[in-house]
Design a protein around this motif. Structure first.
Motif, PDB file in Angstrom:
ATOM      1  N   HIS A  14      -3.215 -24.625  22.762  1.00  8.74           N
ATOM      2  CA  HIS A  14      -3.291 -23.347  23.477  1.00  8.74           C
ATOM      3  C   HIS A  14      -4.672 -23.136  24.101  1.00  8.74           C
ATOM      4  O   HIS A  14      -5.095 -21.997  24.297  1.00  8.74           O
ATOM      5  CB  HIS A  14      -2.972 -22.183  22.530  1.00  8.74           C
ATOM      6  N   GLN A 298       3.455 -14.866  19.691  1.00 11.71           N
ATOM      7  CA  GLN A 298       4.206 -15.930  20.354  1.00 11.71           C
ATOM      8  C   GLN A 298       4.546 -17.077  19.401  1.00 11.71           C
ATOM      9  O   GLN A 298       5.477 -17.845  19.651  1.00 11.71           O
ATOM     10  CB  GLN A 298       3.391 -16.466  21.540  1.00 11.71           C
ATOM     11  N   ARG A 299       3.770 -17.212  18.321  1.00  5.25           N
ATOM     12  CA  ARG A 299       4.013 -18.298  17.375  1.00  5.25           C
ATOM     13  C   ARG A 299       4.686 -17.782  16.095  1.00  5.25           C
ATOM     14  O   ARG A 299       4.613 -18.410  15.037  1.00  5.25           O
ATOM     15  CB  ARG A 299       2.680 -18.975  17.022  1.00  5.25           C
ATOM     16  N   GLY A 404       8.061 -14.756  19.847  1.00  4.47           N
ATOM     17  CA  GLY A 404       7.523 -13.795  20.806  1.00  4.47           C
ATOM     18  C   GLY A 404       7.961 -12.384  20.548  1.00  4.47           C
ATOM     19  O   GLY A 404       7.596 -11.482  21.267  1.00  4.47           O
ATOM     20  N   SER A 755       0.873 -12.382  28.473  1.00  2.00           N
ATOM     21  CA  SER A 755       2.115 -11.610  28.549  1.00  2.00           C
ATOM     22  C   SER A 755       3.159 -12.351  29.376  1.00  2.00           C
ATOM     23  O   SER A 755       4.351 -12.342  29.055  1.00  2.00           O
ATOM     24  CB  SER A 755       1.830 -10.233  29.148  1.00  2.00           C
ATOM     25  N   GLU A 758       4.507 -15.049  27.243  1.00  2.00           N
ATOM     26  CA  GLU A 758       5.373 -14.455  26.234  1.00  2.00           C
ATOM     27  C   GLU A 758       6.739 -14.087  26.809  1.00  2.00           C
ATOM     28  O   GLU A 758       7.763 -14.168  26.128  1.00  2.00           O
ATOM     29  CB  GLU A 758       4.690 -13.200  25.670  1.00  2.00           C
TER      30      GLU A 758
END
Length: 859
Positions: A14, A298-299, A404, A755, A758
Motif C-alpha cells: 500500500h 479497507q483491510r 471496506g 475513498s 474503498e
C-alpha cells in the motif's frame, strides 16, 4: 518476525496509498530541521564574526552599551586618549590602540540614496586601525589618510555599485562629512549585512564624537605567553582607582556579550518558526489518522482472516504500528535532507534581502537529524495508535463480511458529549478573557479558550459534519441533481472521516482568520486614534538614527508651517511620593506638543505640565502609586542633576499613542541636563498654516531631501504605512502557515484517493448503470469542495471568535476598534472551494479511468 514480515508486506503493498502521508511527515520534519540548520548557521556566522573582531582585551567606558549612542545624544560614550597610553605601558601588553566606533550614522551616496542595510542591520562608522586587519583586508585602494577620504566594505560596495572615487556623505549628530572612496576592504569572515565605513582617526573623532583626543574603546593585544585573563587583571590593576570607570573584557567575554544579544533575537525567530512547524505536525496528525483508519477499514476482511488463523489482537495492533514506524522513518529521513535544502534556500533568500550568509558556514549539528527523526517517527506512531487499536478489535467473523465496510459510520454520542463540554469550556474561557479588567489576566484565559475550543471542534467535528455539510450541499450541490446528491451522501457517509479531514484545514484557516481580525483591528484602532488624537499635519520619525540637529533645523526653517514640536526620550529614574522608584524615563517636548498630540487628562491641564519644574504622569501610574496633581516627584536625570518636579496633570492612559508617557518641557530638561547630554529628537510634528497644507507638505519634502533616513508623512501617509507594515507582517505569517495548509490539502487529496479505492466496486456499478465519466469526476470534485468548505466554515468561524476576543484584550491597551476584514474572510472561503477542486483533480481523474468490469469484480 511474523509481525514484521506482515507489516513490511502491507507497507509495500500500500505504499502508493501512504505516499501523501509520507509527504506530510517529510514537509513537517523538513521545516523543523530547516529552521534548526538555518538558525545554527546564523549563530555560527555571528560567532566567527565576534571571535575575529574581538581584541584580546577591550577597555571601554563603564556606561557604554551595545550600539551605544551616548544616551540618545548620537555621540557614543568615550574615554580620554590618555587611557591608551596608560594601557600600553601595562605589563603583558604587546600593543594598545584607540578605536572609534558609532552606529548613530547614515551614509548616503552622491544620488542621496541610503547605503545602509535594508534588513535592519546597523551602519558602522569608525577609524581604521591595525586591529581591523584581523577581520578585514584592503583589496582595493588604500586606508583613509585625511578628512576627504573614506574606505568602505566590499559587500556594501558590491550591493550599491560603489567604486573608488565615488563620493559618500556621512550624516552624524555633529554634522555631515563628505569624502571620496579611496579604499575597499573585504571581510575575512561572512558579514551578516552591516554596512561599514572607515575614516582616519582624527576625522572619526571629530565627526563621530564631536571632540578630538577621545576614543570609544581601547583594543589591547597580549604579548606572547600572556593569557587574556592575566592581561585583564594587569590592565585593571594599572588603571587602579579609575578601573571602576571602565568596562574591561577579555575576547571571550566580549564575544559572549555580543553573542547573547544576537542569541535573544535568534531564539525568538527559531521558536516562532518551530511553532509554525508544530502546527504543520498537528495538521499532519489528522492526515495520518485518516490514512490508517481507511487502510484498516479497507483491510477489515484481511485482518479478520488473520485473526481467524490465530493472530492475536496485540499482533495485529503491532503490525499496524510497525507500518506507521516505517512510514515515519522514511518520511523523516527524506525530511532531514529536505530540511538542509530549505535552510540553504532561506540563506539565499536572506542574501537577496541584504543579509549575507555563506553556505561555507552551513552548520548541521548532530542533534538536528536526531530531532527530526525522533519527532517524525514519534508523531507518526502516536497518530496511528487509535487506528491500530481499532484494527486489533476486528473480530475473526469480519472475514465473512465484505471488505471496506466502514466501522464508524456515525460519531459516538460519548465523543459528541466530550466535544460539547470542551467547546463550552473554551467558549466560557473566551468570554472570561473578553470581559477581563486587565490584559495580563485575560491573556491566560484567551490561550486556554483557544486550545479548548480548537480541541472541542476537532472532537465534535463528526457531529457537526452532518448538519454543516447538509447546509453547504443545499446551497451548492442540489442544483446539480442526482450527481450533487450523491456527492453529499458520500461526504456524509463517514462523518468521522469528513470531520478529521475538515479539521486539518480548519486549524490553518482558524489561525489565518484570527490574525486577520487582530491585524485589521490594530490598523483600524490606530487609524481611529490617529484621527482623534493627532492634531499635527506632518510626522517625521527617527528610524535607526535619531533626528540629527541639522535635519531638525531644516524642518524648523520650512515655510508654510505654523509650528514644529520636538519630542525627546529621556533616561531618568523617578521616585513617587510613596517612595517607589521607576526607571522607564520621561518624554521631553515643546509646549505645542500638547496641541499636536491631544491627550485627555483625568486631573489638571496638560499645558501646565510644560511649565517650569512641572510634569505629568499617566493615569495607570497615578493609580498604582497614589499620585495626584500637586504632588512632588523626585527625578534623577541620567548624566545630570536630580530635580523636584510638581505633578501638574494626569493623562488618561486609555489610548494607543504615548500610553503611560510622562511629559516635561524641553526647557525643564535643559535646566537639569548639561548641553552635551541632551538627547536627540526622536519625533518631529509639524502643523501647517491654515489653507497651506499642500504647500507645507511640498516644502517639507524639499527641506528634508538631504536626509533620506527621515521620510516626511502626512496623516494619510502614516495610516497607509501602518496598513502596509501590518500587511507585510501578516503576509509573512501567512507564508509560514502555508505549510500547514499544504499538508491539510494533501489530507483532502489522500482522503479522496483512499475513498475512491474503498469505493472501487461501487464506482464500477454506478458506471455500469449509466453514470458517465464526466458525472463521476464531477461527483468526486463536489465531494471534495464540500469537505473543504466544511473545514473553511469551521476554521473561519472559530478564528473570528478568537480574533474578536483578542481585540477585547487589546481594547484595554487603547485599541478599541473591532474590524472584521470581510474581503479577506470571504476571499479565503471562496479560495477554499478552489482548494477542494484542486485536491480532487487526481483522484477524480483516476476514478474516471477505472475499467468498469474490473471495478465490479473487485472485492
Amino acid at each position: 518476525m511474523t509481525v514484521l514480515k506482515t507489516s513490511l508486506r502491507n507497507f509495500f503493498a500500500h505504499k502508493g496509498r501512504m505516499a501523501l502521508s509520507a509527504v506530510a511527515v517529510l514537509l513537517s520534519v523538513a521545516f523543523v530541521c530547516g529552521t534548526l540548520v538555518f538558525t545554527d548557521t546564523m549563530n555560527t556566522t555571528f560567532d566567527k564574526l565576534f571571535a575575529v573582531t574581538s581584541s584580546d582585551v577591550t577597555v571601554s567606558p563603564k556606561d557604554a552599551k551595545d550600539e551605544d549612542d551616548g544616551g540618545g545624544t548620537g555621540r557614543p560614550s568615550s574615554l580620554p586618549a590618555s587611557t591608551v597610553e596608560q594601557v600600553a605601558a601595562v605589563d603583558g601588553v604587546k600593543k594598545a590602540e584607540g578605536a572609534v566606533a558609532s552606529t548613530s550614522v547614515t551614509v548616503v551616496n552622491s544620488e542621496n540614496k541610503n547605503m545602509g542595510s535594508s534588513t535592519g542591520a546597523p551602519t558602522f562608522a569608525g577609524n581604521w586601525t591595525a586591529g581591523d586587519l584581523r577581520s578585514m583586508e584592503i583589496t582595493s585602494g588604500h586606508a583613509p589618510r585625511g578628512p576627504t577620504e573614506v574606505m568602505v566594505d566590499a559587500d556594501t560596495a558590491d550591493k550599491h555599485d560603489l567604486k573608488l572615487g565615488d563620493e559618500l556623505r556621512t550624516i552624524a549628530a555633529t554634522g555631515d562629512i563628505r569624502a571620496r572612496i579611496v579604499g575597499i576592504a573585504s571581510w575575512k569572515v561572512t558579514n551578516p549585512g552591516a554596512a561599514v565605513v572607515y575614516f582616519d582617526t582624527a576625522t572619526a573623532q571629530r565627526t563621530l564624537l564631536g571632540a578630538t583626543g577621545r576614543f570609544t574603546q581601547v583594543s589591547v593585544t597580549a604579548a606572547d605567553g600572556v593569557s587574556d585573563a592575566q592581561l585583564k587583571r594587569n590592565v585593571a590593576e594599572a588603571l587602579n582607582g579609575t578601573s571602576g570607570a571602565y568596562k574591561i573584557q577579555t575576547a571571550k567575554e566580549n564575544a559572549d556579550e555580543n553573542r547573547k544579544d544576537v542569541g535573544e533575537f535568534m531564539n525568538v525567530m527559531k521558536y516562532a518558526m518551530l511553532g509554525f512547524a508544530g502546527i504543520a505536525f498537528l495538521v499532519g496528525i489528522f492526515l495520518i489518522i485518516n490514512t490508517f483508519s481507511m487502510l484498516v477499514a479497507q483491510r477489515t476482511r484481511e485482518i479478520g482472516l488473520m485473526r481467524a488463523i490465530g493472530s492475536s489482537r496485540r499482533q495485529v495492533n503491532r503490525s499496524v504500528l510497525v507500518e506507521a514506524l516505517l512510514l515515519g522513518f522514511v518520511g523523516s529521513v527524506l525530511g532531514v535532507g529536505a530540511g538542509v535544502g530549505i535552510a540553504i534556500g532561506l540563506m539565499k533568500l536572506m542574501s537577496m534581502a541584504g543579509m549575507n550568509l555563506s553556505t561555507a558556514d552551513l552548520t548541521v549539528k548532530a542533534t538536528t537529524p536526531l530531532v527530526g527523526l525522533l519527532l517524525g517517527v514519534v508523531v507518526t506512531v502516536l497518530a496511528a495508535y487509535l487506528p491500530a487499536r481499532r484494527a486489533g478489535k476486528v473480530s475473526p467473523m469480519a472475514a465473512l463480511r465484505d471488505a471496506g465496510t466502514p466501522a464508524d459510520g456515525k460519531a459516538g454520542w460519548v465523543r459528541g458529549l466530550i466535544g460539547l463540554v470542551l467547546t463550552g469550556a473554551g467558549a466560557f474561557a473566551l468570554y472570561t478573557a473578553a470581559t477581563a479588567d486587565k490584559a495580563s489576566d485575560g491573556a491566560l484565559m484567551l490561550g486556554g479558550g483557544v486550545v479548548l475550543t480548537l480541541i472541542g471542534f476537532v472532537v465534535i467535528g463528526p457531529l457537526l459534519a452532518g448538519g454543516v455539510v447538509r447546509v453547504i450541499s443545499a446551497v451548492l450541490l442540489r442544483a446539480f441533481g442526482p450527481v450533487g446528491r450523491m456527492a453529499e451522501r458520500n461526504a456524509l457517509r463517514n462523518p468521522r472521516r469528513t470531520g478529521a479531514t475538515g479539521a486539518a484545514l480548519m486549524i490553518g484557516l482558524a489561525l489565518v482568520a484570527c490574525l486577520s481580525v487582530v491585524g485589521s483591528s490594530l490598523v483600524a484602532s490606530a487609524t481611529s486614534e490617529l484621527d482623534k488624537s493627532v492634531g499635527a499635519d506632518f510626522i517625521v520619525l527617527s528610524g535607526q538614527q535619531e533626528i540629527v540637529p541639522n535635519a531638525e533645523k531644516a524642518m524648523q526653517r520650512t515655510p508654510h508651517l505654523e509650528h514644529v514640536s520636538r519630542s525627546k526620550a529621556v533616561d531618568a529614574t523617578l521616585t513617587s511620593p510613596d517612595g517607589k522608584t521607576d526607571d522607564s524615563g520621561l518624554t521631553a517636548a515643546d509646549p505645542t506638543y500638547a496641541e499636536d498630540l491631544r491627550r485627555t487628562t483625568t486631573e489638571g491641564t496638560l499645558s501646565a505640565a510644560y511649565g517650569k519644574d512641572a510634569m505629568s504622569v499617566g493615569s495607570d501610574y497615578a493609580t498604582e502609586h497614589g499620585v495626584h496633581v500637586g504632588d512632588t516627584m523626585t527625578v534623577a536625570f541620567e548624566g545630570g542633576r536630580t530635580a523636584k518636579l510638581k505633578v501638574a496633570a494626569i493623562t488618561d492612559d486609555d489610548t494607543s499613542f504615548d500610553q503611560g508617557a510622562r511629559y516635561i518641557s524641553i526647557e525643564t530638561l535643559e535646566k537639569y541636563l548639561p548641553a552635551d547630554r541632551i538627547p536627540q529628537t526622536e519625533m518631529l510634528l509639524g502643523k501647517a498654516k491654515d489653507g497651506q497644507e499642500e504647500a507645507a507638505y511640498a516644502a517639507l519634502k524639499k527641506s528634508l531631501h538631504d536626509y533620506p533616513q527621515y521620510p516626511v508623512r502626512d496623516q494619510t501617509d502614516y495610516k497607509q504605512e501602518l496598513k502596509d507594515q501590518m500587511g507585510q507582517l501578516l503576509n509573512m505569517v501567512y507564508g509560514l502557515l502555508a505549510l500547514a495548509i499544504i499538508v491539510a490539502v494533501l489530507g483532502v487529496v489522500n482522503t479522496l484517493a483512499l475513498s475512491v479505492v474503498e469505493r472501487t466496486r461501487e464506482i464500477g456499478l454506478m458506471r455500469a448503470i449509466g453514470l458517465s465519466r464526466r458525472q463521476l469526476r464531477r461527483m468526486i470534485r463536489m465531494e471534495s469542495v464540500v469537505i473543504a468548505l466544511f473545514g473553511a466554515l469551521l476554521g473561519l468561524g472559530l478564528g473570528m471568535g478568537w480574533g474578536a476576543t483578542a481585540q477585547k484584550l487589546l481594547a484595554l491597551e487603547g485599541l478599541n476598534v473591532l474590524d472584521i476584514p470581510w474581503p479577506t474572510i470571504i476571499g479565503v472561503f471562496i479560495g477554499s472551494a478552489f482548494v477542494g477542486l484542486f485536491a480532487a483533480l487526481v483522484p477524480a481523474f483516476r476514478a474516471g479511468r477505472m475499467n468498469v468490469l474490473n471495478a465490479i469484480a473487485t472485492e
